[in-house]
Design a protein around this motif. Structure first.
Motif, PDB file in Angstrom:
ATOM      1  N   GLY B  35     -10.347  15.219 -47.963  1.00 22.87           N
ATOM      2  CA  GLY B  35      -9.437  15.495 -48.846  1.00 22.87           C
ATOM      3  C   GLY B  35      -8.784  13.985 -49.613  1.00 22.87           C
ATOM      4  N   ASN B  36      -7.785  13.928 -49.960  1.00 20.03           N
ATOM      5  CA  ASN B  36      -7.615  12.739 -50.590  1.00 20.03           C
ATOM      6  C   ASN B  36      -7.320  11.503 -49.720  1.00 20.03           C
ATOM      7  N   ARG B  37      -7.798  11.537 -48.667  1.00 20.18           N
ATOM      8  CA  ARG B  37      -7.600  10.231 -47.749  1.00 20.18           C
ATOM      9  C   ARG B  37      -8.539   9.219 -48.237  1.00 20.18           C
ATOM     10  N   GLY B  38      -9.699   9.651 -48.766  1.00 16.96           N
ATOM     11  CA  GLY B  38     -10.740   8.563 -49.351  1.00 16.96           C
ATOM     12  C   GLY B  38     -11.437   9.147 -50.299  1.00 16.96           C
ATOM     13  N   ALA B  39     -12.432   8.276 -50.886  1.00 11.54           N
ATOM     14  CA  ALA B  39     -13.079   8.753 -51.883  1.00 11.54           C
ATOM     15  C   ALA B  39     -14.172   9.860 -51.429  1.00 11.54           C
ATOM     16  N   GLY B 295      -3.270  19.673 -44.556  1.00 10.43           N
ATOM     17  CA  GLY B 295      -1.801  19.284 -44.933  1.00 10.43           C
ATOM     18  C   GLY B 295      -1.743  18.792 -46.490  1.00 10.43           C
ATOM     19  N   THR B 296      -0.585  19.370 -47.279  1.00 11.63           N
ATOM     20  CA  THR B 296      -0.426  19.132 -48.745  1.00 11.63           C
ATOM     21  C   THR B 296       0.828  19.127 -48.916  1.00 11.63           C
ATOM     22  N   GLY B 297       0.972  18.117 -50.127  1.00 11.79           N
ATOM     23  CA  GLY B 297       2.435  17.683 -50.168  1.00 11.79           C
ATOM     24  C   GLY B 297       2.624  16.770 -51.697  1.00 11.79           C
ATOM     25  N   ASP B 298       3.824  16.738 -51.826  1.00 12.09           N
ATOM     26  CA  ASP B 298       4.039  15.757 -53.325  1.00 12.09           C
ATOM     27  C   ASP B 298       3.497  14.391 -53.052  1.00 12.09           C
ATOM     28  N   VAL B 299       3.028  13.843 -54.184  1.00 12.15           N
ATOM     29  CA  VAL B 299       2.992  12.386 -54.209  1.00 12.15           C
ATOM     30  C   VAL B 299       3.783  11.840 -54.976  1.00 12.15           C
ATOM     31  N   ALA B 300       4.687  10.775 -54.481  1.00 14.41           N
ATOM     32  CA  ALA B 300       5.859  10.170 -55.077  1.00 14.41           C
ATOM     33  C   ALA B 300       5.086   9.117 -56.153  1.00 14.41           C
ATOM     34  N   GLY B 301       5.514   9.121 -57.117  1.00 13.30           N
ATOM     35  CA  GLY B 301       5.175   8.319 -58.394  1.00 13.30           C
ATOM     36  C   GLY B 301       6.431   7.470 -59.004  1.00 13.30           C
ATOM     37  N   GLU B 313      -3.520  16.344 -50.662  1.00 11.95           N
ATOM     38  CA  GLU B 313      -3.945  17.170 -49.753  1.00 11.95           C
ATOM     39  C   GLU B 313      -5.045  16.427 -48.720  1.00 11.95           C
ATOM     40  N   SER B 314      -5.018  16.519 -47.407  1.00  4.57           N
ATOM     41  CA  SER B 314      -6.116  16.339 -46.472  1.00  4.57           C
ATOM     42  C   SER B 314      -6.327  17.291 -45.633  1.00  4.57           C
ATOM     43  N   TRP B 315      -7.503  16.951 -44.966  1.00 13.59           N
ATOM     44  CA  TRP B 315      -7.902  18.124 -44.037  1.00 13.59           C
ATOM     45  C   TRP B 315      -8.683  17.099 -43.046  1.00 13.59           C
TER      46      TRP B 315
END
Lengths: 323, 323, 323
Positions: B35-39, B295-301, B313-315
């Motif tokens: 997921g968006n944990r790393g590249a 898991g998935t959720g909003d990303v604060a900006g 999201e990450s898995w």
């Protein structure tokens, strides 16, 4: 899924086949600590575990080693500048590990062990406090001698003969100064009509300073124990600790132990720094002890040499737990 | 020469003589995490061991302490600035150690333990994922309350009466601000015709913020479990988390457990941050569990307060092992 | 209160019920180390403990994990820049932990484990020295291949069939370069009229370098053992190690083991770096071994490529202890 480690005594029959073994013991403290330690009285929690390893060669030599869990973090980085690495796990440095082999020839111990002076002289302190207030005041001394002045990696040989034991030790300085530390110590323990008596005498030299220490202690059948100690610290600079003398008087009855101690340093060029401590322990059994400690002593200030120092005090009360 | 530690149940007869003991348990994870944990999707490996110490006084009080191996490295150096030293091994700081004593008077626990709010409120999450994806998304909350806002060294007293239990806790702030944290919590667990029901209510205050939390959970005989929670976090700045609400719905049948959860924060001044998670566990027996988490959720900006957040999201999938 | 861990063999009957367990073994070294290691001959003390965890699923798969105590300090901070935290305890990094599961399908190992090249090729070294002098001279090589070039977190699958075994491995590069390491290896061990024979062949590639290694060894009934190895290291820069070849000749009789080894690197663009080592071990039984080691080899200098290097030597003698 928790696993249980068994008490040694319960399993002699089964453990007989083991030629080498690792045992684990633990300790913990909980309570409160106050005085001039911080702005407010604080909680106190501390824990540790010890790995004790032992074995026997086919020829009957016994050997062993130990290290504490709190020595496996990365402290002591002044010795080992790589961030976070414990010097216990590198050969040329020590970070708390001790290793020994013993037989009829005597015993050789290497690593973070006492030099012969500290090995011979007995501390004046009895009992424990969770924050060691009674034995860490400004007038307290622990017969550390020159141990640690060359990295702290020590080799000590000791030999016992009847009530006497003697030791020699070395600590190698790898710096250009080459101030290796050598030490020698003797001690005696005996019984005079029920009074347990001990003497210790130690000497260390590192080409710069020559330090010696003596200790004597007597524990009577009525529960009173008197410990005294003296050390010549061979100060090299005005204001440094030059000699130390201390006394501890304790009393043990049933589960209760109490002790008061006093220690005083004479500084080179004049002036003294002294302090005293109190400790009370009540043993709840099973490894739990209620501990209270108090210490107070002079506080050194920039221009106070030779004058009256300020005073500092600390105290703690709580439970000391052994597992 | 490896040594074996025996399972508790097999040796009750032999261990009976032991008044204090140290047991060691372990855990490990292996798998992949993406997921968006790393590249890229990466390998995941993690391990830990726990030292659990326990004993009993002559008077029948039980006491104990524990620390994890991963708490004996030098992390938490913001608390303990000496490079590489773990605050677990110093009295005035905590680095993961907990210590307790209990008896008919209740139980006192000190160290890195839950404040009364976290003690009372039950997490909405079930099962495990090797990378905790299901319980660490942007909308996730773990009833941490104000724990850790004053160094994390907590003392908690708890007492049980029937199906109810209550606790009070304190965490002392040694800074000039003197924002000590006090907490109180109550919880209930009972059975209504086979449905296991639990409630928790906790409150904490540190002179700046007043936080409370409630939790409720029900596990039915058909294997369905519903957990809900709510917390008022008393935000002090626009954009900070002000309240949280979450729900988890799980199902257990045989070796399989699945759960979905959703959580959402309302921010002070408007806007929300939410996320949801999924977890599936299949128990292979003997301490091995196949785990999958998402898991998935909003990303604060920087300027998104009140607007729609981005999504993250990450898995992970792998094996969780207990020893 | 010390606790004893029992030898495995003594307790098969009791341990049978345990589905998962943690065992602890230890090692220690004491002695002296000299040569060009430092200005003076120094004491050498080192210690370690290993946590070995194992279990079996209901379906008969075996699984396990291990970590050493010396991997629980905060070293490897180039991987994990937070001061003092060990990468062993974080999922996306490795700091020495290994985890496996095995069954009829083969065995999967993850963490700080050998890539398939190192797994297949057998080191030419025999015996041990407390400071590893014999196996760490300038001409020494340990078939590390490309392991560690992408963070060191490796996954390896292996499968055995009769006297043969094969493995594949991967190490994921999370940097922009994306130079993942893939490896494959095969090995053989057999008996030819009492002579134990082994062969290994491994290959690794990371898109930049392609490395292969071969090893062969034979241990005769008269106690003589010959080990040889060769590696093509695919140097990418003039002066870097391009190929390596080595041989070790050992002899074991009763409690005594001696071995000499020689290794040489050819550098890209010409020139060689070589060295040789000697080791002698005498087993005292019970886990104690007297160890002596010596190593000497070329010392690289700024402008010596293609010319004769200087010489360096180191030695150590002491006790190696296993618990």
């Amino acid at each position: 899924m928790k696993k249980i480690l068994l008490a040694t005594t319960a399993l002699v029959g089964f453990a007989g086949a083991a030629s080498a073994e690792v045992t684990i013991s633990g300790s913990a403290e909980m309570g409160i600590a106050g005085g001039n330690r911080g702005a407010v009285t604080q909680f106190w929690t501390q824990i540790d575990a010890t790995f004790s390893m032992s074995g026997t060669t086919d020829g009957g030599l016994t050997f062993g080693a130990d290290i504490d869990l709190d020595e496996s973090d990365g402290r002591n980085t002044t010795i080992f500048p790589t961030i976070g690495a414990s010097p216990a796990f590198a050969g040329l440095t020590q970070g708390g590990e001790t290793i020994f082999i013993s037989g009829s020839f005597g015993k050789i111990t290497m690593g973070d062990t006492d030099g012969a002076l500290d090995w011979a002289a007995q501390e004046i302190y009895m009992g424990s406090a969770i924050a060691d207030d009674h034995s860490s005041h400004a007038g307290a001394y622990a017969f550390t001698g020159l141990d640690g002045t060359a990295g702290g990696q020590i080799a000590r040989y000791e030999y016992s003969f009847g009530s006497f034991a003697a030791a020699v030790s070395a600590e190698i300085d790898t710096s250009i100064a080459n101030n290796d530390v050598f030490g020698v110590g003797v001690k005696y323990s005996g019984d005079f009509g029920g009074t347990a008596v001990g003497f210790g005498l130690g000497y260390q030299d590192n080409s710069v300073r020559s330090v010696y220490a003596v200790s004597a202690n007597a524990t009577m059948t009525n529960g009173i124990a008197i410990n005294v100690g003296y050390a010549d610290l061979d100060a090299q600079a005005v204001g440094a600790n030059d000699t130390w003398a201390g006394i501890g008087v304790g009393y043990t009855t049933g589960a209760l132990l109490v002790q008061a101690n006093y220690g005083t340093y004479d500084l080179l060029g004049g002036g003294t720094v002294d302090g005293w401590g109190l400790v009370a322990n009540y043993d709840l059994g099973g490894g739990a002890v209620v501990m209270a400690g108090y210490g107070t002593g002079d506080v050194a200030g920039g221009d106070e040499i030779g004058a009256t120092y300020g005073s500092d005090e600390s105290w703690s009360v709580g439970l000391g737990l052994s597992f």
